[in-house]
Design an enzyme around this catalytic site. Structure first.
Site, PDB file in Angstrom:
ATOM      1  CG  HIS A  42     -12.599   2.861  -2.944  1.00  0.00           C
ATOM      2  ND1 HIS A  42     -11.765   3.038  -3.918  1.00  0.00           N
ATOM      3  CD2 HIS A  42     -11.568   2.923  -1.727  1.00  0.00           C
ATOM      4  CE1 HIS A  42     -10.684   3.398  -4.017  1.00  0.00           C
ATOM      5  NE2 HIS A  42     -10.415   3.153  -2.486  1.00  0.00           N
ATOM      6  CE1 TYR A  98      -3.996   2.119   0.435  1.00  0.00           C
ATOM      7  CE2 TYR A  98      -2.691   3.254   1.908  1.00  0.00           C
ATOM      8  CZ  TYR A  98      -3.811   3.354   1.014  1.00  0.00           C
ATOM      9  OH  TYR A  98      -4.794   4.325   1.121  1.00  0.00           O
ATOM     10  CB  SER A 127      -6.979   2.665  -2.547  1.00  0.00           C
ATOM     11  OG  SER A 127      -7.679   3.801  -2.642  1.00  0.00           O
ATOM     12  CG  ASP A 154     -14.244   3.566  -6.394  1.00  0.00           C
ATOM     13  OD1 ASP A 154     -14.195   4.594  -5.335  1.00  0.00           O
ATOM     14  OD2 ASP A 154     -13.176   3.000  -6.412  1.00  0.00           O
TER      15      ASP A 154
END
Length: 690
Positions: free
Chosen positions: A662, A463, A543, A627
């Site tokens: 999302h 991430y 993301s 999203d």
């Protein structure tokens, strides 16, 4: 029908129309030929989505082992999952449970921790397909009412409803167009945060969100009569949320969105005095942990990059008067729980939880023995003797333990019975050196006895942003991959919170390349140590992690066999123009900030760094039609450009889910279908079967 082969009849991704759209940034012209795909309401975009999904569905549907893999995913996911019980002021206990394959977890009520559970609120009854998700339940302080918040089809837009707690009768109250909000009760009503309803004809899922406001809703009245409690028209690109302490003597206003932290204001509700600003700027994170009389306990990284607990007085709440209760240490204080007359301190040491019990003044610190190297989260209440915690690791499904505050002993309260055996797997924490010499940790989980001969498929996940850590966690959807001999690798990249605010800042703005360098170095380390090879290596992230995958596959297309960027931020020049994208500027910077910032963003923006004639990894881009966090236009434009540029036989596909957003609140049935597609795509393109 097909004269040659079935493959020749397979639907192909469409050639996407290009136009002459360009933007000028500080004298540099940048083409944006797929700008028209940003209009998610146009017939042309809808036709493009349909054609892309048709091609992707055909490809995935003809992977011969996909159906078998999906069945195994359902089998391993079919076990009872529970949250820790919480006692409320009415004396009842509440906890969440999923019986196995329910789309949404159910909230239960019981008279005691060992009592017979009763369904309190079942979100599975709110829609036939499970796409209405329960985002939160907020009890009034006297437990007379329970406000619950839902979202539809994965959107960030929220709606509130209210129940009578005793009778479970649904009251007529209904709030719409709330966003990033809880319900903060005061008397017979609650505060919530919302935006104005989008204008007619404007895309509710893509329009830029401006003007966050705090309202007060009194039970039994329509939303149209709600009182505007706070707004700041001078700062439309900020968030405002309110909390009220249990005694309803103080209200706290949080202001965020302009920097890496937030401002905190306090209001004395007994004297109805004006809000007092407690902090000086938005560079530090500040949150109220508890109140006791006129004492305010604050969890913060203000003046302490590794976090600390301080206390302030309502009469002198400004940060200059704060006093340490739990000072900063050399590892990250990730959470503080008030339990009886004690504090439970959870530290993050090399990305896993280490817990300690101490007095309310921080004295007499004693270690808490946890079940292993993993993640723990405690639930307790100030002044009450009970305490529970949840624990999980890469090889331990979430289990609930009761914790004795006097003896420091843990006892299993609820432990799931699963349809798989995890004793054959092990987790190791490895440390490798990144490009600039930084030492970075990584967890790998694999089947015992696995050989380091470079032949193992690897699912590499990261991430690296927004001060978010990746601690050990359990996911049943990884089990079939591990059973097959795959390795799950999770990297603790810079940009996260694993080593405090300095670690976070080292992965932001003009340092963002550090995050990509860390991820690339992790891949190179796994290859050099014989865990895998480039032909067996898949990278996955969602993301900000989707940005990570997009940047790394464009910078090092030779290093990976498969790339799966999920709901990713792919257009770094325009991300801030949609919904709440402006809120990411403290981590990313924007193309409008300066010529230097624009050039830096352009240098790694995944959309802008795809080059014609390059053999990119087999790529499955994923997004969803609802999203409104990272709008699907990011993925649409990236997929169109990738299909234009990619050379070689590797597929370049996009999977666009419907009635999904999302990721939060996605029904389990949709989750398993998506995971079956992703793992099938990975295994096929690293030369494996199932």
């Amino acid at each position: 029908m097909c004269a040659l082969t079935v493959l020749s009849c397979a639907p192909q991704p469409p050639q996407t129309r290009k136009d002459a759209t360009t933007d000028n940034y500080f004298g540099t012209e940048v083409a944006d030929p797929y700008r028209w795909l940003e209009d998610d309401r146009s017939d042309e975009t809808a036709a493009w989505v349909e054609a892309q999904n048709r091609a992707t569905s055909y490809y995935l549907g003809h992977i011969p082992f996909r159906a078998k893999l999906l069945e195994r995913l359902k089998e391993v996911s079919d076990y009872e999952k529970m949250g820790a019980p919480v006692r409320r002021s009415n004396g009842k206990w509440y906890f969440y449970k999923n019986g196995g394959l329910q789309n949404q977890s159910v909230l239960y009520e019981q008279d005691s921790p060992e009592g017979e559970p009763r369904v309190f609120l079942d979100p599975n009854t709110l829609s036939e397909d499970g796409t209405v998700a329960l985002k939160g339940v907020y009890f009034s302080h006297d437990c007379k009412y329970a406000a619950y918040c839902i979202s539809r089809s994965g959107s960030d837009w929220q709606e509130f409803y209210v129940m009578d707690t005793a009778t479970r009768e649904l009251l007529p109250d209904h709030i719409e167009w709330a966003k990033f909000s809880g319900a903060a009760w005061k008397g017979d009503g609650f505060f919530y945060s919302a935006y104005d309803a989008p204008a007619e004809g404007v895309g509710a899922y893509s329009v830029k969100n401006e003007g966050h406001k705090v309202y007060y809703h009194k039970i039994g009245t329509p939303q149209s009569e709600d009182t505007l409690f706070y707004s700041n028209p001078a700062e439309p690109l900020r968030f405002y949320t309110l909390s009220v302490n249990e005694e309803e003597t103080m209200a706290f206003l949080y202001e965020s969105g302009a920097d890496a932290g937030n401002n905190l204001y306090v209001k004395d509700l007994l004297r109805d005095s004006p809000f007092v600003l407690m902090t000086a700027d938005m560079k530090s994170e500040v949150s109220v942990a508890e109140t006791d009389g006129e004492t305010i306990y604050i969890f913060t990284n203000y003046g302490a990059p590794m976090n600390r607990l301080v206390k302030a007085s309502l009469k002198n709440p400004r940060c200059e008067g704060w006093k340490d209760v739990v000072p900063e240490r050399d590892c990250v204080l990730e959470d503080v729980t008030f339990a009886g007359d004690k504090l439970i301190l959870c530290y993050q040491e090399d990305a896993s939880t280490h817990a300690y019990l101490c007095g309310l003044d921080g004295s007499d610190r004693r270690p808490v023995a946890l079940p292993g190297v993993g993640s723990a989260s405690f639930v307790a209440r100030k002044g009450e003797p009970w305490c529970y915690y949840s624990y999980s690791s890469f090889t331990t499904p979430g289990s609930i333990y009761s914790f004795d505050l006097q003896t420091l002993e843990s006892r299993v309260y609820r432990e799931p019975a699963t349809h798989f055996d995890l004793s054959d797997f092990e987790t190791r924490q490895l440390f490798f050196t990144s490009k600039d010499g930084t030492r970075v940790p990584m967890f790998i989980t694999f089947k015992k006895g696995l050989r380091q001969d470079g032949s193992n498929p690897v699912y590499l996940y990261g991430y690296g942003g927004f001060n978010i850590s990746l601690p050990p966690s359990f996911s049943a959807t990884r089990v079939p991959f591990l059973e097959h001999g795959g390795i799950y690798a999770q990297v603790n990249l810079r940009g996260g919170s694993e080593y405090g605010e300095e670690w976070h800042q080292a992965g932001t703005k003009m340092h963002k390349q550090n995050v990509f360098d860390d991820f690339i170095a992790a891949a190179e380390y796994l290859i050099s140590e014989g865990w895998t090879s480039s032909s067996k290596l898949a990278i996955v992230g969602g993301s900000n992690g989707g940005l990570l995958v997009g940047a790394c596959m464009t910078q090092r297309p030779d290093l990976f066999a498969v790339a799966v960027p999920q709901v990713g931020v792919m257009d770094m020049l325009r991300y801030h123009k949609f919904t709440i994208g402006w809120n990411w500027a403290p981590d990313y910077g924007t193309s409008e900030d300066s010529k230097e910032m624009f050039e830096y963003l352009l240098g790694y923006s995944p959309l802008h760094n795809l080059k014609p004639g390059v053999s990119y990894p087999a790529t499955l881009v994923t997004t969803a039609d609802h999203d409104d966090r990272v709008v699907p236009a990011h993925s649409f434009k990236f997929a169109a450009r990738l299909q234009e540029c990619a050379a070689g036989p590797a597929p370049a596909l996009i999977r666009i889910d419907t009635k999904a957003g999302h990721g939060g609140g996605k029904p389990l049935a949709k989750v398993l279908e998506e995971q079956a597609d992703i793992y099938s795509f990975i295994l096929k393109n690293v030369g494996e079967s199932y």
